[in-house]
Design an enzyme around this catalytic site. Sequence first.
Site: not given
Length: 347
Positions: A259-260
């Site tokens: 994910h980020i």
Amino acid sequence: MKVICYAAMESPQCSPHTVNRPAAMLKALDKTVIEHNLLACGEAEEYIVFVGFEADKIIEKLGDEFNGVKVRFITASTNWNDCLTEVERSLFDTRQVLLFKCDSIYSKEDMQMLAADRNARLTCEGKEANAFSFDPAEVSISDDFQKCLRPVEVQDYCLPLRYPWNYLEANVELVRRLKVREIKGEIEDNVVIKGDVHIAEGTLIKSGTYIEGPVFIDSGCTVGPFAYIRKDTVLGKGVQAGRMEIYDSVLMDGFTSKHISYAAHSVLGENCNFGAGTITADYRHDGGNHTTLIENKKFDTGRRKLGAFIGDNVKTGIGTLIYPGRKLWPGTSSLPGEVIKKDRFNS
């Protein structure tokens, strides 16, 4: 010529990455330090490797033969002087020896220059580089044998691994020296690759990813979609870097962040997992040098930008924020939303 590698020592100042492995087993690009150094020595009659701390890891990696040369292991204490005593005892009939400590990365040019020079020692900017070439029949190790050896200054490079940021710097130096663009992996549409970038076979770069070399990406990785891989970055085998921004960092084998997240000027250990939103801070507002704890003492790193040093198998909760220069020991974790202000050790 026999090549002797002293790899028995512990390296507590380079923790957390040397908590569960000797410095010789750290990877620089796609090879361990000990592999780099043995290959740098050129032709050898035999490799003799002194092992002690986490010896099994070195023995398993090299086996009975490496690069077509027989390997002999000697179990030793973590004391350098004990190694010297054993060298004198067991190799008195050997005519030429190339001996080095495996807590630095040596260049092929310098090691082969040293090997060709009888009774010499390598120096780097006038300081001992802990690599020696000598005839045991001519030089008595029981005395201060270094004084009997002529200093030879490094011509190419000697990369010490004393502190965790040195390990980062060594990888950066090696990736900058590649100076080649080699793309063997699968590249989806809408990927931008600029500069000297090595992408190994079996790696997938997904759409929307932007890569600025020099960058080294080993095999079996998945990068993106929409990742931003900035210069001086090394990704080990099997790294899963989703929508990450990565700059001047080493992500060791099996690191995962799907994910980020953001990592800069950092070393992230094997099989770690970054929860979504994990961010490493790397810059002081006053622009001063970062300090960090080394063996419970505050130490000036000399670096204005310094990220996090994360051991193997660390798990961060979502939204974790990590102060510059902080270290997380292998197997530790953070809670969701936690701010890591101090080094985190195993309980």
